[in-house]
Design a protein around this motif. Structure first.
Motif: not given
Length: 123
Positions: A24-34, A48-55
């Motif tokens: 919430s509050g903004r978007t990001f380029s990449i999301y990750g799980w650790f 995952i890359n938010r735009i390309s969907g590359r994982t």
């Protein structure tokens, strides 16, 4: 700006869970799980890359876990199948923008973190 992770719980070996990470509050380029198991270092799970969907995935979860995102909801997901006791850990979602300070699988590259959600795999 906030990341909220949820969806953890107790599951039997071989079972499945789906984790969610809502930004919430903004978007990001990449999301990750650790994840971090007791007495162990925090380790990369998936990203995952938010735009390309590359994982990308850690070898230990390839073929079992799937990361995805819903840009309309600004949410990333981690579908975990065929869970084993070795998957037991606190799972953290994280987000970052490019350029990354370090490698894309390095926790230090991610500047935004959600609270952890416990995943316990046990019979």
């Amino acid at each position: 700006v906030q990341l909220q992770a949820y969806g953890g719980g107790l599951v039997r070996p071989g079972g499945s869970l789906r984790l969610s990470c809502a930004a919430s509050g903004r978007t990001f380029s990449i999301y990750g799980w650790f994840r971090q198991a007791p007495g162990k270092e925090r380790e990369f799970v998936a990203r995952i890359n938010r735009i390309s969907g590359r994982t990308a995935y850690a070898d230990s979860v390839k073929g079992r876990f799937t990361i995805s995102r819903d840009n309309a909801k600004n949410t990333a997901y981690l579908q975990m199948n065929s869970l084993t006791p070795e998957d037991t850990a606190v799972y953290h979602c994280a987000a970052a923008d490019y350029p990354l300070r370090y490698g894309p699988d390095v926790a230090g590259s991610f500047g935004f973190w959600g609270q952890g959600t416990q995943v316990t795999v046990s019979s």
